[in-house]
Design a protein around this motif. Structure first.
Motif, PDB file in Angstrom:
ATOM      1  N   ASP A   1       0.804  -1.109  -0.063  1.00 16.92           N
ATOM      2  CA  ASP A   1       0.034  -0.039   0.129  1.00 16.92           C
ATOM      3  C   ASP A   1       0.916   1.385  -0.117  1.00 16.92           C
ATOM      4  N   ASP A   2       1.316   1.626  -1.135  1.00 16.08           N
ATOM      5  CA  ASP A   2       2.527   2.691  -1.330  1.00 16.08           C
ATOM      6  C   ASP A   2       1.603   3.911  -1.447  1.00 16.08           C
ATOM      7  N   ALA A   3       2.470   5.316  -0.662  1.00 16.37           N
ATOM      8  CA  ALA A   3       1.717   6.410  -0.972  1.00 16.37           C
ATOM      9  C   ALA A   3       1.473   6.953  -1.947  1.00 16.37           C
ATOM     10  N   SER A   4       2.213   6.497  -3.109  1.00 13.03           N
ATOM     11  CA  SER A   4       2.120   6.771  -4.402  1.00 13.03           C
ATOM     12  C   SER A   4       1.126   5.953  -5.405  1.00 13.03           C
ATOM     13  N   ASP A   5       0.220   6.745  -6.069  1.00 11.36           N
ATOM     14  CA  ASP A   5      -0.741   5.734  -6.861  1.00 11.36           C
ATOM     15  C   ASP A   5      -0.040   5.637  -8.346  1.00 11.36           C
ATOM     16  N   GLU A   6       1.150   5.957  -8.253  1.00 14.06           N
ATOM     17  CA  GLU A   6       1.728   6.015  -9.700  1.00 14.06           C
ATOM     18  C   GLU A   6       2.758   4.854  -9.622  1.00 14.06           C
ATOM     19  N   THR A   7       2.820   4.079  -8.710  1.00 12.70           N
ATOM     20  CA  THR A   7       3.860   3.017  -8.797  1.00 12.70           C
ATOM     21  C   THR A   7       3.164   1.538  -8.856  1.00 12.70           C
ATOM     22  N   VAL A   8       3.836   0.651  -9.241  1.00 10.37           N
ATOM     23  CA  VAL A   8       3.347  -0.817  -9.095  1.00 10.37           C
ATOM     24  C   VAL A   8       4.321  -1.279  -8.078  1.00 10.37           C
ATOM     25  N   SER A   9       3.866  -1.529  -6.996  1.00 15.05           N
ATOM     26  CA  SER A   9       4.891  -2.026  -5.957  1.00 15.05           C
ATOM     27  C   SER A   9       4.251  -3.247  -5.235  1.00 15.05           C
ATOM     28  N   PHE A  10       5.238  -4.181  -5.230  1.00 19.41           N
ATOM     29  CA  PHE A  10       4.752  -5.437  -4.643  1.00 19.41           C
ATOM     30  C   PHE A  10       6.024  -6.204  -4.220  1.00 19.41           C
ATOM     31  N   VAL A  11       5.646  -7.269  -3.232  1.00 17.82           N
ATOM     32  CA  VAL A  11       6.703  -8.137  -2.684  1.00 17.82           C
ATOM     33  C   VAL A  11       6.445  -9.475  -3.057  1.00 17.82           C
ATOM     34  N   THR A  12       7.164 -10.384  -3.678  1.00 14.22           N
ATOM     35  CA  THR A  12       7.277 -11.861  -3.911  1.00 14.22           C
ATOM     36  C   THR A  12       8.115 -12.472  -2.996  1.00 14.22           C
ATOM     37  N   GLU A  13       7.146 -13.446  -2.024  1.00 13.78           N
ATOM     38  CA  GLU A  13       7.741 -14.375  -1.233  1.00 13.78           C
ATOM     39  C   GLU A  13       7.876 -15.382  -1.840  1.00 13.78           C
ATOM     40  N   THR A  14       9.023 -16.050  -2.097  1.00 14.37           N
ATOM     41  CA  THR A  14       9.602 -16.991  -2.967  1.00 14.37           C
ATOM     42  C   THR A  14      10.272 -18.219  -2.110  1.00 14.37           C
ATOM     43  N   PRO A  15      10.452 -19.300  -2.749  1.00 13.77           N
ATOM     44  CA  PRO A  15      11.423 -20.393  -2.069  1.00 13.77           C
ATOM     45  C   PRO A  15      12.839 -19.865  -1.870  1.00 13.77           C
ATOM     46  N   GLY A  16      13.136 -18.739  -2.580  1.00 11.38           N
ATOM     47  CA  GLY A  16      14.531 -18.258  -2.753  1.00 11.38           C
ATOM     48  C   GLY A  16      14.676 -17.161  -1.797  1.00 11.38           C
ATOM     49  N   GLY A  17      13.633 -16.477  -1.047  1.00 14.15           N
ATOM     50  CA  GLY A  17      13.532 -15.272  -0.274  1.00 14.15           C
ATOM     51  C   GLY A  17      12.361 -14.512  -0.791  1.00 14.15           C
ATOM     52  N   SER A  18      12.643 -13.379  -0.004  1.00 14.35           N
ATOM     53  CA  SER A  18      11.723 -12.246  -0.258  1.00 14.35           C
ATOM     54  C   SER A  18      12.373 -11.030  -1.189  1.00 14.35           C
ATOM     55  N   VAL A  19      11.695 -10.830  -2.284  1.00  9.54           N
ATOM     56  CA  VAL A  19      11.919  -9.896  -3.269  1.00  9.54           C
ATOM     57  C   VAL A  19      11.067  -8.566  -3.396  1.00  9.54           C
ATOM     58  N   ALA A  20      11.444  -7.511  -3.083  1.00 10.15           N
ATOM     59  CA  ALA A  20      10.586  -6.347  -3.342  1.00 10.15           C
ATOM     60  C   ALA A  20      10.754  -5.665  -4.883  1.00 10.15           C
ATOM     61  N   VAL A  21       9.688  -5.527  -5.677  1.00  7.28           N
ATOM     62  CA  VAL A  21       9.470  -4.985  -6.889  1.00  7.28           C
ATOM     63  C   VAL A  21       8.834  -3.615  -6.990  1.00  7.28           C
ATOM     64  N   VAL A  22       9.239  -2.656  -7.585  1.00  8.77           N
ATOM     65  CA  VAL A  22       8.895  -1.288  -7.631  1.00  8.77           C
ATOM     66  C   VAL A  22       9.133  -0.914  -9.125  1.00  8.77           C
ATOM     67  N   THR A  23       7.974  -0.558  -9.745  1.00  7.76           N
ATOM     68  CA  THR A  23       7.982   0.064 -11.010  1.00  7.76           C
ATOM     69  C   THR A  23       7.611   1.463 -10.968  1.00  7.76           C
ATOM     70  N   ASN A  24       8.093   2.475 -11.143  1.00  8.33           N
ATOM     71  CA  ASN A  24       7.731   4.093 -10.915  1.00  8.33           C
ATOM     72  C   ASN A  24       7.255   4.477 -12.419  1.00  8.33           C
ATOM     73  N   LEU A  25       5.880   4.659 -12.426  1.00  6.72           N
ATOM     74  CA  LEU A  25       5.214   5.286 -13.766  1.00  6.72           C
ATOM     75  C   LEU A  25       4.848   6.528 -13.675  1.00  6.72           C
ATOM     76  N   GLY A  26       5.361   7.432 -12.321  1.00  6.86           N
ATOM     77  CA  GLY A  26       5.054   8.665 -12.344  1.00  6.86           C
ATOM     78  C   GLY A  26       6.112   9.593 -12.742  1.00  6.86           C
ATOM     79  N   ARG A  27       5.909  10.804 -12.612  1.00  5.58           N
ATOM     80  CA  ARG A  27       6.830  11.897 -12.974  1.00  5.58           C
ATOM     81  C   ARG A  27       7.971  12.012 -12.030  1.00  5.58           C
TER      82      ARG A  27
END
Length: 557
Positions: free
Chosen positions: A499-525
């Motif tokens: 739940d990011d403060a910005s509405d212009e990102t795609v932000s998620f965490v993937t819990e995998t067998p290999g660990g936890s990875v955070a992913v952020v794509t910034n589509l804002g200005r």
């Protein structure tokens, strides 16, 4: 970035299942344009075999080959005249066997295209149908109908061809009189089969076995949503009903599912987890999920994701809905950004993000910003490859290749261009031969310099030899992403939105067998703060711990 407000999606079915296809990355090869061994300007199977090391070195799991069967090439091989042989343009059956064997040696599975909605009008069955006349068993394999009106001079219904123009063509009967009409949802040289006919069903079961016996890993099924038409072939007031929430009478009829259940039974007879992949332009993610129920196909391309604009909220919605729909039937989601039928995504994402995407771009159209497109294309790729499930790559996207947007009209070959009287560019721009070596003839596509479609000069800077081993190049980014994806088992992860403060990102965490990875794509200005942790990979340079506009970052937490 705020670390709160998790919204966890349904558990990824791939996490608890071992089948290779659940998180595979598969590379599409368009044979005409990959590599040309004999120098005639058209790619071929020996050319593909000679370049398979490049594909294996990317780190993918399999290749999918677009059609190489015997064909008059009215639609670049999607008009099949013989499903059990190789067109001389591409080589021989022995060449196909050699390709499958070399792929296996390199650790690659081979998926081949199957085209069951229609044949070529030069297929022996259609020739027999024309010769036999109305009411014959030969005509019953296709959708022949009498015309409307007192003299039968009007088409049986108002359906249109996907390529433009009417969807029906009237034939001349053996006695020379104007006769029945046949349905062709695509080109006039691609008559639709009638899948209520037992001979049609039996024929394709045999075709499946023919290629499975030769060692293929499975089939990408062309127009998988089109085999069954609504009873009575009623008129349709809409367009083609693709991805718009409606079920048109020529698409996505419930009867297709019984066909694929019989196909699945055949594949399950063979060892090695052979697969069926649906090219289904179903109207909703939920209807797409019907194709991948446990006793039907294994995976289906997520065209809803491909068609989504570069808008954060839209991307989040597409991903969420897709994961939920496939999880409900125990299947993975299959992500894709480019293929041989759509504008390449580094170009598409540079277009105005409104309305429907164009079917090709002409030299007279507004030209997209190439640098912006590449930046967004790289970011979109890292976003896609971090998602749970499987993924497809289209040849050349690992180089960042843009669409050829200035192709001369006289060079075009797509029937879409001609059936729209030149008003629609069509798909040639994404099918241009690959650049392997910037300073060689045909940029390394062959040794003669001949190409079936002209390559733009801009492709020289994208050539494989200009990118291999170069830090930060798109090729090396793909290789790094695919290596990390496999090491961390990202395709097996469970995705949780942030739940990011910005509405212009795609932000998620993937819990995998290999660990936890955070992913952020910034589509804002404006730049946004990167997640805390070890930066594994980014599509562009970070700036003082900030993720710039149109950049995706992977962070180990």
């Amino acid at each position: 970035m705020a670390q709160h407000g998790w919204v966890t999606q349904t558990q990824n079915p791939a996490r608890t299942a071992d089948a290779w296809w659940r998180d595979a990355v598969i590379y599409q090869i368009y044979p005409r344009s990959f590599a040309d061994a004999d120098g005639d300007g058209v790619g071929d199977l020996p050319g593909i075999t000679s370049r398979l090391r490049h594909v294996a070195d990317l780190g993918v799991d399999a290749v999918w080959l677009s059609p190489f069967y015997t064909s008059p090439m009215a639609d670049a091989g999607y008009d099949v005249a013989d499903y059990r042989d190789v067109d001389p343009l591409f080589g021989t059956l022995a060449d196909a066997d050699a390709l499958i064997a070399e792929a296996g040696r390199l650790g690659l599975r081979v998926i081949v295209d199957l085209v069951p909605n229609h044949t070529s009008d030069e297929h022996v069955w259609f020739r027999e149908a024309l010769a036999a006349g109305p009411g014959s068993p030969e005509r019953a394999r296709y959708l022949f109908r009498d015309g409307r009106g007192p003299d039968g001079s009007e088409p049986p219904n108002n359906w249109r061809s996907v390529f433009g123009g009417p969807g029906w063509t009237r034939v001349t009967e053996p006695d020379g009189r104007p006769g029945q009409w046949y349905l062709h949802l695509f080109d006039v040289k691609q008559p639709d089969l009638d899948w209520t006919n037992p001979q049609v069903r039996a024929e394709f079961l045999d075709v499946l076995r023919f290629w499975l016996d030769r060692g293929v890993a499975g089939f990408r099924v062309d127009v998988a949503h089109g085999l069954v038409k609504a009873e009575g072939l009623p008129d349709w007031a809409g367009e083609h009903g693709l991805l718009d929430g409606t079920v048109a009478p020529m698409w996505d009829q419930d009867g297709v599912h019984e066909i694929y259940r019989t196909w699945r039974q055949v594949l399950d007879e063979y060892p090695g987890e052979r697969v069926l992949v649906a090219e289904s332009w179903a109207p909703t993610p939920e209807r797409l999920a019907d194709y991948v129920r446990p006793d039907e196909m294994h995976t289906a391309f997520n065209f809803d994701f491909l068609e989504t604009h570069w808008i954060a909220a839209d991307l989040r919605e597409s991903i969420t809905r897709s994961l939920a729909a496939t999880a409900a039937v125990g299947a993975p989601t299959t992500w894709v950004l480019s293929n041989h039928d759509v504008v390449r995504h580094p170009t598409r994402l540079a277009l105005p993000q409104v309305g429907r995407r164009p079917n090709g771009i002409k030299a007279t159209d507004p030209q997209p910003d190439e640098a912006l497109g590449l930046r967004r294309g790289r970011a979109a790729t890292l976003l896609m490859l971090a998602l749970p499930g499987s993924a497809y790559l289209y040849q050349g996207e690992e180089l960042g290749l843009p669409e050829h947007t200035t192709l001369p009209d006289e060079a075009r070959q797509d029937p879409t261009f001609f059936r729209h009287n030149g008003e629609v560019a069509g798909r040639d721009g994404c099918r241009v031969p690959l650049p392997w070596a910037a300073d060689e003839p045909a940029m390394g596509f062959n040794k003669t310099g001949a190409t079936w479609l002209p390559q733009p000069e801009s492709y020289r800077r994208y050539a494989v030899d200009r990118q291999r081993g170069v830090p930060g190049s798109t090729l090396e980014m793909y290789r790094a992403a695919l290596r990390l994806r496999k090491e961390l088992r990202l395709g097996r992860g469970d995705l949780s939105w942030v739940d990011d403060a910005s509405d212009e990102t795609v932000s998620f965490v993937t819990e995998t067998p290999g660990g936890s990875v955070a992913v952020v794509t910034n589509l804002g200005r404006e730049p946004v703060k990167a997640p805390a942790g070890e930066v594994l990979l980014s599509s562009g340079e970070l700036e003082d711990g900030q993720v710039p506009t149109d950049v995706t970052v992977w962070v180990r937490q």
